[in-house]
Scaffold this motif. Structure first.
Motif, PDB file in Angstrom:
ATOM      1  N   ARG A 191      69.822  57.135  67.413  1.00 58.70           N
ATOM      2  CA  ARG A 191      70.649  55.980  67.084  1.00 58.70           C
ATOM      3  C   ARG A 191      70.433  55.462  65.661  1.00 58.70           C
ATOM      4  O   ARG A 191      71.158  54.604  65.201  1.00 58.70           O
ATOM      5  CB  ARG A 191      70.365  54.860  68.091  1.00 58.70           C
ATOM      6  CG  ARG A 191      70.780  55.220  69.507  1.00 58.70           C
ATOM      7  CD  ARG A 191      70.184  54.271  70.525  1.00 58.70           C
ATOM      8  NE  ARG A 191      70.664  52.914  70.334  1.00 58.70           N
ATOM      9  CZ  ARG A 191      70.121  51.850  70.944  1.00 58.70           C
ATOM     10  NH1 ARG A 191      69.081  51.999  71.743  1.00 58.70           N
ATOM     11  NH2 ARG A 191      70.615  50.645  70.747  1.00 58.70           N
ATOM     12  N   SER A 192      69.417  55.981  65.003  1.00 61.92           N
ATOM     13  CA  SER A 192      69.139  55.548  63.629  1.00 61.92           C
ATOM     14  C   SER A 192      69.560  56.638  62.659  1.00 61.92           C
ATOM     15  O   SER A 192      69.231  57.812  62.836  1.00 61.92           O
ATOM     16  CB  SER A 192      67.639  55.260  63.474  1.00 61.92           C
ATOM     17  OG  SER A 192      67.317  55.103  62.116  1.00 61.92           O
ATOM     18  N   PHE A 247      71.453  51.330  62.363  1.00 59.57           N
ATOM     19  CA  PHE A 247      70.966  51.442  63.741  1.00 59.57           C
ATOM     20  C   PHE A 247      71.910  50.649  64.621  1.00 59.57           C
ATOM     21  O   PHE A 247      72.154  49.461  64.353  1.00 59.57           O
ATOM     22  CB  PHE A 247      69.541  50.904  63.846  1.00 59.57           C
ATOM     23  CG  PHE A 247      68.974  50.956  65.234  1.00 59.57           C
ATOM     24  CD1 PHE A 247      68.963  49.823  66.043  1.00 59.57           C
ATOM     25  CD2 PHE A 247      68.457  52.141  65.734  1.00 59.57           C
ATOM     26  CE1 PHE A 247      68.447  49.877  67.321  1.00 59.57           C
ATOM     27  CE2 PHE A 247      67.939  52.203  67.021  1.00 59.57           C
ATOM     28  CZ  PHE A 247      67.937  51.065  67.812  1.00 59.57           C
ATOM     29  N   SER A 248      72.433  51.299  65.642  1.00 57.74           N
ATOM     30  CA  SER A 248      73.381  50.638  66.549  1.00 57.74           C
ATOM     31  C   SER A 248      74.471  49.903  65.780  1.00 57.74           C
ATOM     32  O   SER A 248      74.748  48.720  66.031  1.00 57.74           O
ATOM     33  CB  SER A 248      72.635  49.652  67.479  1.00 57.74           C
ATOM     34  OG  SER A 248      71.830  50.348  68.381  1.00 57.74           O
ATOM     35  N   GLU A 249      75.064  50.595  64.857  1.00 61.43           N
ATOM     36  CA  GLU A 249      76.230  50.127  64.086  1.00 61.43           C
ATOM     37  C   GLU A 249      75.924  48.994  63.106  1.00 61.43           C
ATOM     38  O   GLU A 249      76.853  48.402  62.542  1.00 61.43           O
ATOM     39  CB  GLU A 249      77.365  49.710  65.040  1.00 61.43           C
ATOM     40  CG  GLU A 249      77.816  50.818  65.975  1.00 61.43           C
ATOM     41  CD  GLU A 249      78.888  50.377  66.946  1.00 61.43           C
ATOM     42  OE1 GLU A 249      79.992  50.010  66.485  1.00 61.43           O
ATOM     43  OE2 GLU A 249      78.631  50.383  68.174  1.00 61.43           O
ATOM     44  N   SER A 266      80.184  53.825  66.973  1.00 59.09           N
ATOM     45  CA  SER A 266      79.548  53.641  68.278  1.00 59.09           C
ATOM     46  C   SER A 266      78.905  54.927  68.793  1.00 59.09           C
ATOM     47  O   SER A 266      77.999  54.877  69.622  1.00 59.09           O
ATOM     48  CB  SER A 266      80.566  53.114  69.306  1.00 59.09           C
ATOM     49  OG  SER A 266      81.662  53.993  69.405  1.00 59.09           O
ATOM     50  N   SER A 286      77.128  56.785  66.958  1.00 57.05           N
ATOM     51  CA  SER A 286      76.009  56.925  66.010  1.00 57.05           C
ATOM     52  C   SER A 286      76.339  57.736  64.762  1.00 57.05           C
ATOM     53  O   SER A 286      75.518  57.788  63.850  1.00 57.05           O
ATOM     54  CB  SER A 286      74.750  57.517  66.675  1.00 57.05           C
ATOM     55  OG  SER A 286      74.262  56.619  67.633  1.00 57.05           O
TER      56      SER A 286
END
Lengths: 109, 112
Positions: free
Chosen positions: B30-31, B50-52, B70, B72
Motif C-alpha cells: 500500500r506504500s 500510502f492509502s491514497e 485506490s 495502490s
C-alpha cells in the motif's frame, strides 16, 4: 537532517580478496541502515538490513553507533559481486530512504 | 509474485512540457515511494503515498506532484519540464512503508 557518505566511488579488488565497502552516516536518532545492490541491467535490490543481522551472498554489515558506520564486508570477493552498492538510511517510522552516492565494486581475475 | 512495474520505461520530452509516469506496486503493498536518480545528485526521495494520501515529501519544487489510486497504483507528474529533470525515476513499494522497499526498473526521462 540525515546524511549518508560513501567515500569511494570505485573499489577494485582481485577475486578471492577481502572486500570492505565503507558507509558512514549522520543522524541524531536511531537509524535503520540498509545496503542495496544494483547489478548490471538489473533493478535496485535489497542486499541486507542491519536489524536482520543476517549474511546474504557472504556479505555482512555491522552497525557501529559509536563510529556511525555501517561498512559492508565480504571475506572473499567473487566475480559476480561486481555491481553498484548503495548504503541507505531510514529515519524513524517514515519510509523515506536517504542514499549514499554509491560505490562501484569491480572484481577482477 | 510480480514485481514493481513502471511505465513507460523511456521517455523523451522537450522543455516546458509535462509528463506523467506510472508505477504499479507489488500486490498487497500500500506504500509507494518515488525517487529521482541523477549522476550528479544520486538517489533522492521525492515523495511517498500510502492509502491514497501523501505521507512524506522530499525537497523538490511544486512542479513535482503525485497521486495514488485506490488500487495502490501511483502516478507522478512533472509540469513545465526543465533540462535538469532528465533522470531515472524509480518507484518502490512496501506493505506499510516501514518494511523493505522493493524497487521498480525505473523510467528514464530525457528532457531536450
Amino acid at each position: 537532517a540525515q546524511r549518508v557518505t560513501q567515500p569511494e566511488k570505485l573499489l577494485s579488488v582481485f577475486k578471492g580478496a577481502p572486500v570492505e565497502l565503507k558507509c558512514n552516516y549522520s543522524y541524531s536518532g536511531s537509524p535503520e541502515l540498509f545496503w542495496y545492490v544494483q547489478y548490471s541491467r538489473q533493478r535496485l535490490q535489497l542486499l541486507l538490513r542491519h536489524i536482520s543481522r543476517e549474511s546474504i551472498k557472504g556479505f555482512t554489515a555491522d552497525l557501529n553507533k559509536g563510529e556511525t558506520s555501517f561498512h559492508l564486508k565480504k571475506p572473499f570477493a567473487q566475480e559476480e559481486d561486481s555491481a553498484m552498492y548503495y548504503c541507505a538510511l531510514k529515519a524513524g517510522t517514515a519510509s523515506k530512504l536517504t542514499f549514499g552516492t554509491g560505490t562501484r565494486l569491480q572484481v577482477t581475475l | 509474485k510480480a514485481g514493481v512495474t513502471q511505465t513507460p520505461r523511456y521517455l523523451i520530452k522537450t522543455r516546458g512540457q509535462q509528463v506523467t509516469l506510472s508505477c504499479s506496486p507489488i500486490s498487497g503493498h500500500r506504500s509507494v515511494s518515488w525517487y529521482q536518480q541523477t549522476p550528479g545528485q544520486g538517489l533522492q526521495f521525492l515523495f511517498e503515498y500510502f492509502s491514497e494520501t501523501q505521507r512524506n515529501k522530499g525537497n523538490f519544487p511544486g512542479r513535482f506532484s503525485g497521486r495514488q489510486f485506490s488500487n495502490s497504483r501511483s502516478e507522478m507528474n512533472v509540469s513545465t519540464l526543465e533540462l535538469g529533470d532528465s533522470a531515472l525515476y524509480l518507484c518502490a513499494s512496501s506493505r506499510g512503508g516501514e518494511e523493505t522497499q522493493y524497487f521498480g526498473p525505473g523510467t528514464r526521462l530525457l528532457v531536450l
